[in-house]
Design an enzyme around this catalytic site. Structure first.
Site, PDB file in Angstrom:
ATOM      1  N   TYR A  37      64.884  57.022  34.847  1.00 13.09           N
ATOM      2  CA  TYR A  37      63.546  56.607  34.216  1.00 13.09           C
ATOM      3  C   TYR A  37      62.680  58.348  34.360  1.00 13.09           C
ATOM      4  O   TYR A  37      61.968  58.288  33.564  1.00 13.09           O
ATOM      5  CB  TYR A  37      62.953  55.980  35.306  1.00 13.09           C
ATOM      6  CG  TYR A  37      61.677  55.853  35.851  1.00 13.09           C
ATOM      7  CD1 TYR A  37      60.245  55.009  34.890  1.00 13.09           C
ATOM      8  CD2 TYR A  37      60.654  56.775  37.077  1.00 13.09           C
ATOM      9  CE1 TYR A  37      59.664  54.604  34.856  1.00 13.09           C
ATOM     10  CE2 TYR A  37      58.986  56.725  37.315  1.00 13.09           C
ATOM     11  CZ  TYR A  37      58.662  55.667  36.134  1.00 13.09           C
ATOM     12  OH  TYR A  37      57.280  55.430  36.413  1.00 13.09           O
TER      13      TYR A  37
ATOM     14  N   SER B  73      54.785  59.712  34.728  1.00 13.93           N
ATOM     15  CA  SER B  73      54.625  59.524  36.177  1.00 13.93           C
ATOM     16  C   SER B  73      55.485  60.529  36.488  1.00 13.93           C
ATOM     17  O   SER B  73      55.317  61.506  36.577  1.00 13.93           O
ATOM     18  CB  SER B  73      56.554  58.680  36.573  1.00 13.93           C
ATOM     19  OG  SER B  73      56.308  58.715  37.906  1.00 13.93           O
TER      20      SER B  73
HETATM   21  N1  LIG Z   1      53.676  51.468  40.518  1.00 13.57           N
HETATM   22  C1  LIG Z   1      54.084  52.932  40.475  1.00 13.57           C
HETATM   23  O1  LIG Z   1      53.772  53.768  41.814  1.00 13.57           O
HETATM   24  C2  LIG Z   1      53.979  53.572  39.202  1.00 13.57           C
HETATM   25  C3  LIG Z   1      53.899  55.325  39.605  1.00 13.57           C
HETATM   26  C4  LIG Z   1      54.092  56.160  38.391  1.00 13.57           C
HETATM   27  C5  LIG Z   1      54.197  55.499  37.237  1.00 13.57           C
HETATM   28  N2  LIG Z   1      53.886  54.294  37.224  1.00 13.57           N
HETATM   29  C6  LIG Z   1      54.030  53.787  34.942  1.00 13.57           C
HETATM   30  O2  LIG Z   1      52.825  53.025  35.675  1.00 13.57           O
HETATM   31  C7  LIG Z   1      53.266  51.943  34.719  1.00 13.57           C
HETATM   32  C8  LIG Z   1      52.158  50.619  34.650  1.00 13.57           C
HETATM   33  O3  LIG Z   1      53.500  50.124  36.081  1.00 13.57           O
HETATM   34  P1  LIG Z   1      52.815  49.249  37.207  1.00 13.57           P
HETATM   35  O4  LIG Z   1      54.078  49.391  38.607  1.00 13.57           O
HETATM   36  O5  LIG Z   1      51.784  48.623  37.110  1.00 13.57           O
HETATM   37  O6  LIG Z   1      54.331  48.451  36.997  1.00 13.57           O
HETATM   38  P2  LIG Z   1      53.993  46.738  36.529  1.00 13.57           P
HETATM   39  O7  LIG Z   1      55.208  46.224  37.506  1.00 13.57           O
HETATM   40  O8  LIG Z   1      53.368  46.418  37.969  1.00 13.57           O
HETATM   41  O9  LIG Z   1      53.815  45.848  35.742  1.00 13.57           O
HETATM   42  C9  LIG Z   1      54.097  46.264  34.463  1.00 13.57           C
HETATM   43  C10 LIG Z   1      53.956  45.238  33.435  1.00 13.57           C
HETATM   44  O10 LIG Z   1      54.192  45.941  32.047  1.00 13.57           O
HETATM   45  C11 LIG Z   1      54.491  44.617  31.620  1.00 13.57           C
HETATM   46  N3  LIG Z   1      55.980  45.129  31.000  1.00 13.57           N
HETATM   47  C12 LIG Z   1      56.805  46.114  30.557  1.00 13.57           C
HETATM   48  N4  LIG Z   1      57.739  46.211  30.083  1.00 13.57           N
HETATM   49  C13 LIG Z   1      57.093  46.032  28.629  1.00 13.57           C
HETATM   50  C14 LIG Z   1      57.156  45.806  27.543  1.00 13.57           C
HETATM   51  N5  LIG Z   1      58.208  46.315  26.915  1.00 13.57           N
HETATM   52  N6  LIG Z   1      56.768  45.451  26.962  1.00 13.57           N
HETATM   53  C15 LIG Z   1      55.016  45.071  27.342  1.00 13.57           C
HETATM   54  N7  LIG Z   1      54.383  44.465  28.664  1.00 13.57           N
HETATM   55  C16 LIG Z   1      55.685  45.362  29.391  1.00 13.57           C
HETATM   56  C17 LIG Z   1      55.292  43.233  32.169  1.00 13.57           C
HETATM   57  O11 LIG Z   1      55.130  42.363  32.514  1.00 13.57           O
HETATM   58  C18 LIG Z   1      54.126  44.299  33.780  1.00 13.57           C
HETATM   59  O12 LIG Z   1      53.292  43.457  33.472  1.00 13.57           O
HETATM   60  C19 LIG Z   1      54.436  52.616  33.877  1.00 13.57           C
HETATM   61  O13 LIG Z   1      53.932  52.711  33.162  1.00 13.57           O
HETATM   62  C20 LIG Z   1      55.227  53.145  35.236  1.00 13.57           C
HETATM   63  O14 LIG Z   1      56.425  53.834  33.942  1.00 13.57           O
HETATM   64  C21 LIG Z   1      54.088  53.603  37.900  1.00 13.57           C
END
Ligand SMILES: NC(=O)c1ccc[n+]([C@@H]2O[C@H](COP(=O)([O-])OP(=O)(O)OC[C@H]3O[C@@H](n4cnc5c(N)ncnc54)[C@H](O)[C@@H]3O)[C@@H](O)[C@H]2O)c1
Length: 255
Positions: A161, A147
């Site tokens: 985080y 991230s």
């Molecule tokens: N959305 C953003 O703006 C953003 C920015 C930077 C990084 N990220 C990173 O991207 C990744 C995905 O984020 P997103 O925004 O798509 O999230 P999201 O919440 O839309 O989806 C995440 C998915 O991961 C699953 N999950 C969470 N913990 C889990 C676990 N312990 N075991 C198995 N499944 C698990 C959840 O059930 C969900 O379906 C994460 O690592 C997040 O830190 C997101």
């Protein structure tokens, strides 16, 4: 450009929603077989897996997994190998996000971040490296979703985080150095502001989004598919000189 991913076997953790779901779709578009590993209700994951299988004529598997639990990780790899014989690509995408001010965070809450964002990443990567060695694979790929927050943040109140994603970034580079010579490509992706159900539902989401848009050089937040397209490219032969990078996909936000 043909990425040469047809018939490859991919595990996407957190593949049931957001960026992970977009990765699953993009791999399926490229003809790869997709294992969706997520801890949301299995009916939802099965339904998404079936949808992708039908639409893109690939094979899919839905597995309910908490990546921070060693037994779940073991079962995930066993079920995948049983169905597909191997794993070519691992997308370590599941992550715990959240805002926690330093004065409020408890040790238990901090440990939840550590378990998913560090231990989960470690356990999944360890299982992948073991499989690569056992099966004497020539090449394998691991891509970790990190991230922007690990490098630059203006949100405030999300130090657990930030700290755990910083560890994920360091882990990615360290692992690439450790296993790269064996043919395991380890890279990281750095999304910035991405529109997902989770980010749409955080407090003051609309105001936050407007403020963020002003500081993003491309002028808007990313769609999950735009992150997935770059991540999937990193798993192709076309990226065979890309090792241990932390790929900035923030629309220039970190400039
Ligand atoms: N959305 C953003 O703006 C953003 C920015 C930077 C990084 N990220 C990173 O991207 C990744 C995905 O984020 P997103 O925004 O798509 O999230 P999201 O919440 O839309 O989806 C995440 C998915 O991961 C699953 N999950 C969470 N913990 C889990 C676990 N312990 N075991 C198995 N499944 C698990 C959840 O059930 C969900 O379906 C994460 O690592 C997040 O830190 C997101």
């Amino acid at each position: 450009m043909d990425l040469g991913l047809k018939g490859k076997v991919v595990i996407v953790t957190g593949g049931g929603a957001g960026i992970g779901a977009a990765m699953c779709q993009t791999f399926a578009e490229e003809g790869a077989n997709v294992v969706i590993a997520d801890f949301r209700p299995i009916e939802d994951t099965v339904s998404y897996a079936d949808k992708l299988a039908q639409k893109y004529q690939v094979e899919t598997l839905a597995v309910k997994v908490d990546v921070s639990r060693p037994d779940d990780v073991k079962r995930l790899f066993a079920e995948t190998v049983k169905k597909f014989r191997t794993v070519d690509i691992l997308m370590n995408n599941a992550g715990k996000m959240g805002l926690n001010r330093i004065e409020d965070i408890t040790i238990e809450e901090l440990q939840k971040f550590e378990r998913v964002n560090i231990e989960g990443l470690f356990l999944m990567s360890q299982a992948m490296v073991k499989l690569h060695r056992e099966q004497k694979r020539e090449k394998s790929w691991i891509v970790n979703t990190i991230s922007k927050s690990a490098f630059s943040t203006n949100s405030g109140g999300n130090s657990p985080y930030i700290a755990t994603k910083g560890a994920a970034a360091a882990f990615t580079r360290g692992l690439a150095t450790e296993v790269g010579r064996e043919g395991i490509y380890v890279n990281g992706i750095i999304p910035g502001y991405v529109v997902t159900e989770t980010t749409k539902n955080i407090p003051n989401a609309k105001e936050r989004s407007e403020a963020m848009t002003k500081i993003i050089p491309v002028g808007r937040e990313a769609e999950p598919k735009e992150i997935a397209d770059v991540a999937v490219f990193l798993c192709s032969e076309k990226a065979c000189q890309v090792m241990g990078v932390l790929m900035d996909i923030t629309g220039g936000t970190m400039l």
